[in-house]
Motif scaffolding. Structure first.
Motif, short mmCIF file in Angstrom:
data_model
loop_
_atom_site.label_atom_id
_atom_site.label_comp_id
_atom_site.label_asym_id
_atom_site.label_seq_id
_atom_site.Cartn_x
_atom_site.Cartn_y
_atom_site.Cartn_z
N ASP A 1 8.02 5.45 4.84
CA ASP A 1 7.19 4.25 4.94
C ASP A 1 7.74 3.12 4.10
OD1 ASP A 1 4.68 5.34 6.43
OD2 ASP A 1 5.02 6.79 4.84
N ILE A 2 8.32 3.48 2.94
CA ILE A 2 8.86 2.48 2.02
C ILE A 2 10.19 2.97 1.47
CG2 ILE A 2 8.48 1.22 -0.15
CD1 ILE A 2 5.45 1.70 0.26
N GLY B 1 7.54 -0.13 8.74
CA GLY B 1 7.73 0.26 7.35
C GLY B 1 8.42 -0.83 6.56
N LYS C 1 10.37 3.87 8.97
CA LYS C 1 9.48 3.94 10.12
C LYS C 1 9.26 2.54 10.70
CE LYS C 1 6.70 7.82 8.36
NZ LYS C 1 5.33 8.23 7.92
N LYS D 1 1.86 7.49 1.34
CA LYS D 1 3.10 7.12 2.00
C LYS D 1 4.28 7.99 1.52
CE LYS D 1 0.95 3.59 3.87
NZ LYS D 1 0.51 3.62 5.27
N ARG D 2 5.35 7.98 2.36
CA ARG D 2 6.62 8.61 2.00
C ARG D 2 7.53 7.51 1.47
NH1 ARG D 2 10.00 11.07 5.23
NH2 ARG D 2 10.17 13.07 4.12
N VAL D 3 8.04 7.69 0.24
CA VAL D 3 8.82 6.64 -0.42
C VAL D 3 10.18 7.21 -0.83
CG1 VAL D 3 8.91 5.02 -2.36
CG2 VAL D 3 6.71 5.54 -1.26
N ASP E 1 0.85 -1.19 0.00
CA ASP E 1 0.00 0.00 0.00
C ASP E 1 0.89 1.24 0.00
OD1 ASP E 1 -1.90 1.96 0.30
OD2 ASP E 1 -2.35 1.48 2.40
N HIS E 2 0.89 1.99 -1.11
CA HIS E 2 1.67 3.22 -1.22
C HIS E 2 0.83 4.47 -0.95
CE1 HIS E 2 4.47 0.51 -3.23
NE2 HIS E 2 5.33 1.48 -3.47
N ALA F 1 1.74 7.34 -3.69
CA ALA F 1 2.63 7.89 -2.67
C ALA F 1 2.44 9.40 -2.55
CB ALA F 1 4.08 7.56 -3.00
#
Length: 276
Positions: free
Chosen positions: A207-208, A233, A230, A141-143, A137-138, A162
């Protein structure tokens, strides 16, 4: 600067392996052929001893023969346009160049003008990383994409929803090409940085984190990756062979990361790890 050209005949199973190995010693352009591949390197950075070590390593198993020559000045855009076919990742992702027709039946379409073989999705590691991304799940999120190359994984993260995408690479050519590809995919607000993860020093927790590089770099930087993620994460890793998985997993475990998924294609591997 003059380029050297190596026309390499080999079995299909070893084509991607040779591309990966040769890229590590300075080869920067590849054209896949029916017989194997053509590999190109600037004359001033060519290391014959390192080249022969790779050829000898796989010569018998891959049935390798090599023809060496000097490459005349060439329009690289024309060359890769002749040899670059679109690819798909399942029935979800369609990766094409700007001169290929669109296919709206795919949920995700990525436009990559790479001018070389890596980062188009054709290489097994890129394919595997995208496959893992589709399972995460993006949304919102912060990638972070480390060693982003053409930017394809960062683009995939953006399309998966994202909220923030950061990407960087050590190579100036990749930075320029990555930004071109971001523009082609509606990501003009994202600019690729240049440097290693320690030099760039990304701020905050993500997160990713995505890292498709090579085994030695991954092992060296694993502690840094863990510190950027995280709690709960995810870290997606590729750029190594299936037999390297135990070494990668052991190092990841020592930094609070556990294996939750594994994918293998053409002897290459990609792992999904979670921060605990």
């Amino acid at each position: 600067m003059q380029y050297l050209e190596f026309k390499i005949t080999c079995t299909e199973a070893y084509r991607e392996i040779l591309i990966a190995e040769l890229s590590e010693i300075g080869f920067d352009s590849f054209l896949e052929t029916d017989e194997g591949l053509d590999a190109y390197i600037q004359e001033d950075v060519f290391q014959r001893e390192a080249f022969m070590e790779i050829i000898d390593k796989y010569k018998e198993a891959a049935k390798i023969s090599v023809q060496e020559g000097v490459m005349p000045k060439v329009n690289w855009n024309e060359e890769w346009e002749k040899n670059y076919d679109p690819i798909t990742v399942g029935d979800q992702v369609y990766v094409r160049a700007s001169f290929h027709p669109t296919k709206p039946e795919f949920p995700f379409e990525i436009v990559i003008n790479p001018k070389m073989s890596f980062g188009t999705g054709h290489h097994a590691t890129t394919y595997l990383m995208i496959s893992h991304q589709l399972n995460l799940d993006h949304q919102g999120k912060r990638v972070l994409d480390i060693g982003a190359g053409t930017g394809i994984l960062a683009i995939m993260a953006h399309q998966l929803g994202a909220a923030l995408v950061e990407a960087f690479d050590i190579d100036e050519w990749c930075v320029q090409n990555g930004n071109e590809n971001f523009d082609l995919n509606g990501m003009a607000a994202v600019r690729m940085g240049r440097g290693t993860v320690r030099e760039v020093n990304p701020q905050g927790k993500f997160d990713i984190v995505l890292a498709n590089i090579n085994k030695n770099v991954l092992l060296d930087e694993m502690e840094v990756y863990s510190g950027l993620i995280k709690e709960q994460g995810y870290l997606l890793l590729s750029g190594f062979y299936e037999h390297d998985i135990p070494d990668i997993e052991k190092e990841a475990n020592s930094h609070g990361l556990v294996l939750i998924g594994k994918k293998v294609k053409d002897n290459w591997a990609a792992l999904a790890m979670q921060k605990i």
